[in-house]
Structures are given as C-alpha cells and as structure tokens.
Design a protein around this motif. Sequence first.
Motif: not given
Length: 290
Positions: A49-51, A53, A90, A102, A111, A113, A137-138, A160, A166, A168, A194
């Motif tokens: 539902e959040r692709r 993320a 995403s 986050y 962070l 990740v 993105g990430g 993105t 942001s 990386d 993209f």
Amino acid sequence: MRDSYHRIHGQVSTAEASWKIADEQQFTDIIYEKAVGEGIAKITINRPERRNAFRPLTVKEMIRAFDDARDDTSIGVIILTGKGTQAFCSGGDQALRTKDGYADPNDTGRLNVLDLQVQIRRLPKPVIAMVAGYAVGGGHVLHMVCDLTIAADNAVFGQTGPKVGSFDGGYGSSIMSRLIGPKKAREMWFLARFYSASEAERMGLVNTVVPLDRLEQETVQWCREILRNSPTAIRILKSALNAVDDGHAGLQELAGNATHIFYRTEEGNEGKTAYMERRPPDFSRFPRLP
Ligand code: S0N
C-alpha cells in the motif's frame, strides 16, 4: 554448445519452488520464506500500500532475516523482492522522515537502511534482487547493492532524491557509477528520470529482463544454477569483486575468507595444535611453493 554444457552439468530444474514461511521472529513489514529443500531464502518487503517504502522497522526486520539466512548453512542464495507487482521498493517512507532521518512512531530518527546496504554487500552468499514495478529512491539503491538483478518487463528504475530533497552519496552513488559509468550516473542522479526495464538492461543496471509472469521462475532458476557451483568459490568471488571498491573493509572481507580456508589446512592447524600441546610448532614439512 549449450547442449554439451547441459550433458556435462545436467539441466537445472524449472519447477516452481515451494516456499515455507521462516518467520519464527514474527515479522510484520516483511515476509521471510525458505524454499523447501532448495537452499534459497526469500525476503519480501510487505508494504504494497506504500509501494513497499521502508520504515525503520522494515529495515530492522530485513536485517534480522538476512542475519538468519547468513547463519543458516543450508541457505546458499537469498532473493530480495517486494510484495505485489507494482513495486520492488519506493525507498524511505517519506511520511516518517524527520530532521533526524526516518522514525517509527515514538522512536528516534535513523538511516538504518545504510546498515542494511553494508550487510548485503558483506554477506558471503549471493543476494539477488527480483524486481517488478518501481525500484526507486532508496529502493533503487537496494537493488544496486544486490549481487544480481532480475527485472520484470514492467520494472521502472530511478533515483528521486533530488526531487524530494535527499541523496545517497554512499553506495548509492559509487556503486551506480561503477555499474553504468560516471556520465550516466550523473544523468540518473541530476535529472532524476525514470528508466524502463529494457533501458536499465542496456545501461548495465540489471542482468536480465523477463516477462512479469516468469519473474520468479527465472530468478529461482538463476539461484539453482548458482547453487550447483562451489560455495567457497562463490563466497570468495563475491568478496573479490567488491574488494577494490570497498577499500579496507573489502580487503578485510577477502582476507577473512583466506583465513577461513587456512584454518582448514594441516599447516594452519599445526600452529594451534602445537600451542595446545605446549610444544614449538613444526612447520618444516610444509612446502614453500613457488
Ligand atoms: C513509486 C511511485 C513512482 C509510484 O507511483 P504510483 O504507482 O502512481 O503510486 P502512488 O499513488 O504515488 O503511491 C501509492 C501510495 O504509496 C505511497 N508511497 C509511495 N512511495 C512512498 C514513499 N517512498 N513514502 C511514503 N509513501 C509512499 C503514496 O503516497 C500513495 O499513498 P496513498 O495511496 O495513501 O496516497 C511514487 O509513489 C513515488 O514517486 N514515490 C516516492 C518515491 C521517493 O521519492 N522515495 C524516497 C526517496 N528517498 C529515499 O528513499 C531515501 C532513502 C534513505 O533512507 C537514505 C539513504 C541514504 C542517504 C540518505 C537517505 C535519505 O533519507 O535521503
């Protein structure tokens, strides 16, 4: 040519894998499975539902699952994927982004990740990104740190960061530059466009593109091909392929593998045995090879 290869090495099964949940740790943001009798683990980001993320909890769970797959000596390859067909991942959940990174509800921003990226890079087993839909993105960085990427024909790749404030500047920049070259990496980051699966294949971002309905079958087949090869050779090759880029940490990983192998030799054992037997070691019987 391919026929004679198969005569010697045997065909790889194209049968579907049978997955069993390996969720002793009761995950909420991921699904962690192992293929019955196959040596394959699969980690699925489960926030469609959040692709897909990721929030800090998602990353913490992925880290625990990757740790389990590393420690499980029956596992030789790990698949990382996203739930559903619309997204692999995403990136960071923007709704949870604070000035500290986050944050899960009632928690400190982070962070984490970045820890996951390092874990995948150093994990001594191949990790394959199985990408359907958006890897942005990430999430795009995550597929890049994996050893191989199998993409469905509906996959879309991109950074993105510059659009959402942001970036990386770690593996997200250096690995990309290695993969697609410095000019193309600048294009990908500066313009934040993209790219389709076929463009990504031409750029060298992915290993192969297959129809969406064959994505898992193809990925499992790649896993099976890897699994019939020497685990030690694969382990050392992964660290060797990363060593230059990862500097001291890369050399440490590669050298750790040499130590592993040395411990299994008579020569390596002689030193420890002599110490335990309180006698001088005798290395005279070991050749000084050219
Ligand atoms: C993925 C996109 C292109 C999909 O578009 P589509 O199919 O039109 O779906 P949407 O309607 O847009 O989305 C469906 C629902 O999912 C929510 N959603 C999607 N992505 C995210 C997200 N990343 N965070 C939170 N929610 C997300 C939508 O809001 C929507 O929800 P509802 O239905 O309630 O409206 C499109 O969704 C898209 O462009 N998404 C955003 C992509 C993005 O910008 N990601 C973040 C990029 N940055 C990072 O990932 C940073 C990573 C990081 O942690 C980091 C690491 C190292 C150094 C720095 C950082 C750092 O923090 O910057």
